[in-house]
Design a protein around this motif. Structure first.
Motif, PDB file in Angstrom:
ATOM      1  N   LYS A   1      -0.364  -5.344  -3.810  1.00  0.00           N
ATOM      2  CA  LYS A   1       0.488  -5.796  -4.908  1.00  0.00           C
ATOM      3  C   LYS A   1       1.089  -4.648  -5.718  1.00  0.00           C
ATOM      4  N   LEU A   2       0.873  -3.416  -5.281  1.00  0.00           N
ATOM      5  CA  LEU A   2       1.406  -2.260  -5.993  1.00  0.00           C
ATOM      6  C   LEU A   2       2.933  -2.267  -5.928  1.00  0.00           C
ATOM      7  N   ARG A   3       3.577  -2.064  -7.093  1.00  0.00           N
ATOM      8  CA  ARG A   3       5.041  -2.081  -7.176  1.00  0.00           C
ATOM      9  C   ARG A   3       5.581  -0.660  -7.341  1.00  0.00           C
ATOM     10  N   TYR A   4       6.629  -0.367  -6.591  1.00  0.00           N
ATOM     11  CA  TYR A   4       7.206   0.984  -6.601  1.00  0.00           C
ATOM     12  C   TYR A   4       8.688   0.860  -6.279  1.00  0.00           C
TER      13      TYR A   4
ATOM     14  N   TYR B   1      14.082   9.697  -7.013  1.00  0.00           N
ATOM     15  CA  TYR B   1      12.972   9.361  -7.905  1.00  0.00           C
ATOM     16  C   TYR B   1      12.125   8.231  -7.321  1.00  0.00           C
ATOM     17  N   GLY B   2      10.905   8.182  -7.784  1.00  0.00           N
ATOM     18  CA  GLY B   2      10.076   7.014  -7.610  1.00  0.00           C
ATOM     19  C   GLY B   2       9.744   6.468  -8.989  1.00  0.00           C
ATOM     20  N   VAL B   3       9.698   5.150  -9.121  1.00  0.00           N
ATOM     21  CA  VAL B   3       9.314   4.512 -10.381  1.00  0.00           C
ATOM     22  C   VAL B   3       8.045   3.724 -10.113  1.00  0.00           C
ATOM     23  N   THR B   4       6.963   4.084 -10.808  1.00  0.00           N
ATOM     24  CA  THR B   4       5.670   3.442 -10.572  1.00  0.00           C
ATOM     25  C   THR B   4       5.341   2.475 -11.701  1.00  0.00           C
ATOM     26  N   TYR B   5       4.824   1.317 -11.335  1.00  0.00           N
ATOM     27  CA  TYR B   5       4.529   0.273 -12.312  1.00  0.00           C
ATOM     28  C   TYR B   5       3.035  -0.010 -12.442  1.00  0.00           C
ATOM     29  N   ASP B   6       2.261   0.375 -11.458  1.00  0.00           N
ATOM     30  CA  ASP B   6       0.859  -0.047 -11.418  1.00  0.00           C
ATOM     31  C   ASP B   6      -0.075   1.142 -11.197  1.00  0.00           C
ATOM     32  N   ASP B   7      -1.323   0.923 -11.540  1.00  0.00           N
ATOM     33  CA  ASP B   7      -2.383   1.906 -11.328  1.00  0.00           C
ATOM     34  C   ASP B   7      -3.144   1.501 -10.058  1.00  0.00           C
ATOM     35  N   PRO B   8      -3.145   2.340  -9.017  1.00  0.00           N
ATOM     36  CA  PRO B   8      -3.845   1.981  -7.770  1.00  0.00           C
ATOM     37  C   PRO B   8      -5.331   1.700  -7.953  1.00  0.00           C
ATOM     38  N   GLU B   9      -5.907   2.201  -9.054  1.00  0.00           N
ATOM     39  CA  GLU B   9      -7.321   1.925  -9.303  1.00  0.00           C
ATOM     40  C   GLU B   9      -7.523   0.601 -10.040  1.00  0.00           C
ATOM     41  N   VAL B  10      -6.401  -0.053 -10.393  1.00  0.00           N
ATOM     42  CA  VAL B  10      -6.471  -1.320 -11.120  1.00  0.00           C
ATOM     43  C   VAL B  10      -5.904  -2.462 -10.286  1.00  0.00           C
TER      44      VAL B  10
ATOM     45  N   GLU C   1       0.827  -1.204   0.000  1.00  0.00           N
ATOM     46  CA  GLU C   1       0.000   0.000   0.000  1.00  0.00           C
ATOM     47  C   GLU C   1       0.866   1.260   0.000  1.00  0.00           C
ATOM     48  N   CYS C   2       0.470   2.230  -0.795  1.00  0.00           N
ATOM     49  CA  CYS C   2       1.244   3.471  -0.942  1.00  0.00           C
ATOM     50  C   CYS C   2       1.437   4.188   0.391  1.00  0.00           C
ATOM     51  N   HIS C   3       0.475   4.068   1.305  1.00  0.00           N
ATOM     52  CA  HIS C   3       0.529   4.785   2.576  1.00  0.00           C
ATOM     53  C   HIS C   3       1.747   4.391   3.417  1.00  0.00           C
ATOM     54  N   TYR C   4       2.302   3.194   3.155  1.00  0.00           N
ATOM     55  CA  TYR C   4       3.379   2.686   4.002  1.00  0.00           C
ATOM     56  C   TYR C   4       4.746   2.743   3.321  1.00  0.00           C
ATOM     57  N   ILE C   5       4.876   3.549   2.298  1.00  0.00           N
ATOM     58  CA  ILE C   5       6.117   3.588   1.532  1.00  0.00           C
ATOM     59  C   ILE C   5       7.182   4.472   2.180  1.00  0.00           C
ATOM     60  N   TYR C   6       6.775   5.280   3.150  1.00  0.00           N
ATOM     61  CA  TYR C   6       7.693   6.245   3.769  1.00  0.00           C
ATOM     62  C   TYR C   6       8.943   5.561   4.314  1.00  0.00           C
TER      63      TYR C   6
ATOM     64  N   ASN D   1      -0.359  16.805  -1.083  1.00  0.00           N
ATOM     65  CA  ASN D   1      -0.182  15.497  -0.467  1.00  0.00           C
ATOM     66  C   ASN D   1      -0.038  14.400  -1.526  1.00  0.00           C
ATOM     67  N   PRO D   2       1.009  13.550  -1.413  1.00  0.00           N
ATOM     68  CA  PRO D   2       1.170  12.450  -2.373  1.00  0.00           C
ATOM     69  C   PRO D   2      -0.019  11.493  -2.415  1.00  0.00           C
ATOM     70  N   ASP D   3      -0.804  11.472  -1.328  1.00  0.00           N
ATOM     71  CA  ASP D   3      -1.999  10.614  -1.320  1.00  0.00           C
ATOM     72  C   ASP D   3      -2.991  11.019  -2.405  1.00  0.00           C
ATOM     73  N   ASN D   4      -2.883  12.256  -2.892  1.00  0.00           N
ATOM     74  CA  ASN D   4      -3.811  12.746  -3.917  1.00  0.00           C
ATOM     75  C   ASN D   4      -3.241  12.633  -5.333  1.00  0.00           C
ATOM     76  N   LEU D   5      -2.136  11.918  -5.469  1.00  0.00           N
ATOM     77  CA  LEU D   5      -1.524  11.757  -6.798  1.00  0.00           C
ATOM     78  C   LEU D   5      -2.482  11.124  -7.793  1.00  0.00           C
ATOM     79  N   ILE D   6      -3.362  10.252  -7.319  1.00  0.00           N
ATOM     80  CA  ILE D   6      -4.271   9.557  -8.225  1.00  0.00           C
ATOM     81  C   ILE D   6      -5.128  10.545  -9.010  1.00  0.00           C
ATOM     82  N   GLU D   7      -5.485  11.678  -8.398  1.00  0.00           N
ATOM     83  CA  GLU D   7      -6.297  12.681  -9.089  1.00  0.00           C
ATOM     84  C   GLU D   7      -5.513  13.318 -10.239  1.00  0.00           C
TER      85      GLU D   7
END
Length: 279
Positions: free
Chosen positions: A187-190, A173-182, A145-150, A226-232
């Motif tokens: 299982k999100l990879r970062y 940098y961060g490298v994102t592989y997945d869509d949190p809405e998918v 989960e993205c919330h615990y990446i700190y 807030n990074p939590d709003n990146l999805i928007e």
């Protein structure tokens, strides 16, 4: 290092190589080639892979292929038959069945519903479009989960400090592989990364490894807050800007360049550059 730790590190290293091969060649991935890369026997490879990822190799690959197909549906540039073939299905009916089993909606229904959802996204424009050269980074893979990446960011910062990487040329940098809405949250990879500015010998114990960030053309957007709003912000980019401007994506991971000091920045004051790979 104890013999037990050496075995665990060997497993981790070989699985990183296998997962990198899957991510780099998802459309044409060969399980026999993955077994060869791992250096293990057929039986041990499958057992180790499932222990490492929580999924069998076939289920893991098929999930990534279906998730990629769904993400491409958002672009609305390929028909369902083309997407089925790219996802490794010889028949659209088999693809439709697997898609519905995973996402609880048919491909046709999803495309229709997303067309309506797109209308609600905000307009957005890139701050620039730039072609960059590939470059090397030190990377730490996080899955969950993205919330615990700190914690992973703190671990990478500690590595950078210990190896005198934090200077005027420091880039994170961060490298994102997945869509949190998918993809399911767990299982999100970062990849948390810092740019390689000096040659460091890695022991492998800390889970940090070297990788190459793909060069090429990128549309660069800014996310403030807030990074939590990146999805928007991502929804506005992928759901509206790409579609309205008839932009084609390159299927390499999206980059996030962190412009703040992670140690001192307030979560609500973050500034992140989003590098979207385009043709």
């Amino acid at each position: 290092m104890t013999p037990w730790m050496k075995v665990v590190n060997n497993y981790d290293t070989c699985m990183k190589d296998v997962i990198n091969e899957i991510e780099d060649n998802l459309e044409f991935v060969s399980i026999d080639e993955l077994i060869r890369i791992s250096g293990y026997s057929y039986f041990h490879f499958h057992r180790i892979f499932k222990t490492h990822t929580g999924e069998s190799i076939k289920k893991y690959i098929k999930r990534l292929q279906l998730e990629k197909a769904l993400r491409k549906m958002k672009e609305d540039k390929e028909n369902i038959t083309q997407l089925a073939i790219e996802a490794g299905f010889h028949m659209s009916s088999s693809f439709n069945k697997a898609f519905k089993e995973m996402f609880e909606i048919t491909p046709t229904e999803y495309k229709k519903s997303y067309k309506e959802l797109r209308k609600s996204y905000k307009d957005i424009e890139p701050i620039r479009i730039e072609t960059i050269d590939s470059f090397e980074v030190y990377a730490l893979r996080y899955v969950g989960e993205c919330h615990y990446i700190y914690e992973s960011f703190m671990k990478m910062l500690a590595f950078a400090q210990e190896n005198s990487l934090i200077d005027d040329s420091f880039e994170m940098y961060g490298v994102t592989y997945d869509d949190p809405e998918v993809t399911d949250d767990v299982k999100l990879r970062y990849d948390v990364c810092v740019k390689d500015t000096k040659k460091i010998e890695l022991s492998g114990e800390e889970g940090i490894y070297k990788k190459v960030i793909d060069g090429g053309k990128y549309a660069i957007f800014i996310h403030h807050g807030n990074p939590d709003n990146l999805i928007e912000t991502y929804n506005s980019i992928f759901g509206k800007w790409l579609y309205n401007n008839n932009i084609n994506l390159r299927y390499v991971p999206t980059l996030q360049k962190i412009l703040n000091n992670i140690n001192s920045a307030s979560m609500d004051d973050f500034t992140i550059e989003l590098y979207i790979p385009i043709e």
